[in-house]
Design a protein around this motif. Structure first.
Motif, PDB file in Angstrom:
ATOM      1  N   GLY A   1       0.814  -1.208   0.000  1.00 38.87           N
ATOM      2  CA  GLY A   1       0.000   0.000   0.000  1.00 38.87           C
ATOM      3  C   GLY A   1       0.849   1.261   0.000  1.00 38.87           C
ATOM      4  N   ARG A   2       0.302   2.327  -0.545  1.00 37.12           N
ATOM      5  CA  ARG A   2       1.014   3.609  -0.613  1.00 37.12           C
ATOM      6  C   ARG A   2       1.330   4.175   0.771  1.00 37.12           C
ATOM      7  NH1 ARG A   2       1.104   5.948  -5.717  1.00 37.12           N
ATOM      8  NH2 ARG A   2      -0.060   4.735  -7.224  1.00 37.12           N
ATOM      9  N   ASN A   3       0.598   3.769   1.781  1.00 37.00           N
ATOM     10  CA  ASN A   3       0.832   4.274   3.136  1.00 37.00           C
ATOM     11  C   ASN A   3       1.851   3.447   3.908  1.00 37.00           C
ATOM     12  OD1 ASN A   3      -0.789   2.064   3.302  1.00 37.00           O
ATOM     13  ND2 ASN A   3      -2.177   2.901   4.840  1.00 37.00           N
ATOM     14  N   GLU A   4       2.354   2.353   3.327  1.00 36.65           N
ATOM     15  CA  GLU A   4       3.344   1.524   4.013  1.00 36.65           C
ATOM     16  C   GLU A   4       4.724   2.181   3.935  1.00 36.65           C
ATOM     17  OE1 GLU A   4       3.266  -2.741   3.386  1.00 36.65           O
ATOM     18  OE2 GLU A   4       1.275  -2.533   2.487  1.00 36.65           O
ATOM     19  N   THR A   5       5.518   1.998   4.979  1.00 36.85           N
ATOM     20  CA  THR A   5       6.829   2.636   5.038  1.00 36.85           C
ATOM     21  C   THR A   5       7.746   2.193   3.902  1.00 36.85           C
ATOM     22  OG1 THR A   5       7.583   0.953   6.589  1.00 36.85           O
ATOM     23  CG2 THR A   5       6.761   3.005   7.525  1.00 36.85           C
ATOM     24  N   ARG A   6       7.630   0.984   3.429  1.00 41.42           N
ATOM     25  CA  ARG A   6       8.521   0.488   2.368  1.00 41.42           C
ATOM     26  C   ARG A   6       8.102   0.952   0.976  1.00 41.42           C
ATOM     27  NH1 ARG A   6       6.896  -5.918   2.372  1.00 41.42           N
ATOM     28  NH2 ARG A   6       4.666  -5.555   2.586  1.00 41.42           N
ATOM     29  N   PHE A   7       6.931   1.583   0.854  1.00 44.75           N
ATOM     30  CA  PHE A   7       6.456   2.021  -0.451  1.00 44.75           C
ATOM     31  C   PHE A   7       7.405   3.027  -1.098  1.00 44.75           C
ATOM     32  CE2 PHE A   7       4.227   4.810  -3.345  1.00 44.75           C
ATOM     33  CZ  PHE A   7       3.575   3.918  -4.178  1.00 44.75           C
ATOM     34  N   ALA A   8       7.851   4.031  -0.361  1.00 43.40           N
ATOM     35  CA  ALA A   8       8.702   5.088  -0.930  1.00 43.40           C
ATOM     36  C   ALA A   8      10.002   4.515  -1.493  1.00 43.40           C
ATOM     37  CB  ALA A   8       8.985   6.161   0.114  1.00 43.40           C
ATOM     38  N   ALA A   9      10.635   3.620  -0.755  1.00 43.97           N
ATOM     39  CA  ALA A   9      11.892   3.025  -1.235  1.00 43.97           C
ATOM     40  C   ALA A   9      11.643   2.166  -2.469  1.00 43.97           C
ATOM     41  CB  ALA A   9      12.547   2.203  -0.132  1.00 43.97           C
ATOM     42  N   LEU A  10      10.537   1.422  -2.472  1.00 44.97           N
ATOM     43  CA  LEU A  10      10.206   0.597  -3.629  1.00 44.97           C
ATOM     44  C   LEU A  10       9.909   1.473  -4.838  1.00 44.97           C
ATOM     45  CD1 LEU A  10       9.687  -2.080  -5.006  1.00 44.97           C
ATOM     46  CD2 LEU A  10       7.428  -2.134  -3.929  1.00 44.97           C
ATOM     47  N   ARG A  11       9.172   2.553  -4.646  1.00 43.33           N
ATOM     48  CA  ARG A  11       8.850   3.480  -5.734  1.00 43.33           C
ATOM     49  C   ARG A  11      10.129   4.059  -6.331  1.00 43.33           C
ATOM     50  NH1 ARG A  11       8.586   8.699  -6.744  1.00 43.33           N
ATOM     51  NH2 ARG A  11       6.945   9.515  -8.123  1.00 43.33           N
ATOM     52  N   ALA A  12      11.045   4.540  -5.484  1.00 44.48           N
ATOM     53  CA  ALA A  12      12.303   5.130  -5.964  1.00 44.48           C
ATOM     54  C   ALA A  12      13.133   4.098  -6.721  1.00 44.48           C
ATOM     55  CB  ALA A  12      13.089   5.705  -4.790  1.00 44.48           C
ATOM     56  N   HIS A  13      13.213   2.886  -6.185  1.00 42.62           N
ATOM     57  CA  HIS A  13      13.979   1.817  -6.839  1.00 42.62           C
ATOM     58  C   HIS A  13      13.344   1.452  -8.179  1.00 42.62           C
ATOM     59  CE1 HIS A  13      16.699  -1.617  -6.942  1.00 42.62           C
ATOM     60  NE2 HIS A  13      15.670  -2.384  -7.265  1.00 42.62           N
ATOM     61  N   TRP A  14      12.024   1.352  -8.216  1.00 46.13           N
ATOM     62  CA  TRP A  14      11.319   1.008  -9.454  1.00 46.13           C
ATOM     63  C   TRP A  14      11.576   2.073 -10.522  1.00 46.13           C
ATOM     64  CZ3 TRP A  14       8.829  -3.479 -10.615  1.00 46.13           C
ATOM     65  CH2 TRP A  14       8.102  -3.498 -11.796  1.00 46.13           C
ATOM     66  N   LEU A  15      11.486   3.338 -10.143  1.00 45.01           N
ATOM     67  CA  LEU A  15      11.724   4.415 -11.111  1.00 45.01           C
ATOM     68  C   LEU A  15      13.159   4.392 -11.643  1.00 45.01           C
ATOM     69  CD1 LEU A  15       9.737   7.365  -9.532  1.00 45.01           C
ATOM     70  CD2 LEU A  15       9.302   6.274 -11.752  1.00 45.01           C
ATOM     71  N   ALA A  16      14.102   4.023 -10.799  1.00 41.89           N
ATOM     72  CA  ALA A  16      15.500   3.939 -11.240  1.00 41.89           C
ATOM     73  C   ALA A  16      15.702   2.820 -12.258  1.00 41.89           C
ATOM     74  CB  ALA A  16      16.418   3.732 -10.036  1.00 41.89           C
TER      75      ALA A  16
END
Length: 163
Positions: free
Chosen positions: A103-118
């Protein structure tokens, strides 16, 4: 008595399976269609988390997303044939997975999003649309075919990212 074509699982098999996972940019996802009960197959984008787990970013409008939310059990086929030769001689990995939505509210979401975009820069066009969601695809077991006469059965432990 005929000899089993399945080889004992060894480090070479684990390395080949993990390399197929690491190299995958897409795969064939088989889900259980809740309406018909029949299997359904879709091509999805594949990547990894910063820790090496298998991940995908999918639209909530896609039938396979609804199917995963209703039943997280699925199959995933990774590995593509080379440019030459019989397609069945090239390595491929068939996984039994459990899909875990992030979920977007989970703490690991931001790191996963940044890694995915990279690793998937074109996804910048849609990653922040409200219907898109990540799933971690957790292997429960797998069948690795390394080419003619090279087959292994792999456990969840065999398929875990190398530490």
């Amino acid at each position: 008595m005929p000899q089993s074509p399945i080889r004992p699982t060894d480090d070479d098999a684990r390395t080949l399976a993990r390399s197929l996972i690491a190299a995958a940019t897409f795969g064939a996802l088989a889900v259980n269609d809740a309406n018909s009960g029949f299997p359904a197959v879709s091509r999805i984008a594949i990547g990894t988390t910063p820790g090496g787990e298998i991940a995908t970013l999918v639209s909530g409008l896609a039938a396979h997303t609804g199917a995963l939310l209703a039943d997280p059990r699925a199959g995933l086929l990774l590995g593509e044939p080379g440019e030459k030769g019989d397609p069945l001689t090239h390595p491929r990995l068939s996984l039994r997975i459990l899909a875990d939505q992030i979920g977007r509210n989970e703490t690991r979401f931001a790191a996963l999003r940044a890694h995915w975009l990279a690793t998937h820069p074109k996804s910048k066009l849609y990653i922040d649309l409200p219907d898109f969601t990540f799933f971690i695809l957790r292997p429960q077991s797998g069948a690795l075919n390394g080419g003619f006469g090279r087959a292994w059965q792999l456990s969840a432990h065999d398929l875990a990212p190398a530490s």
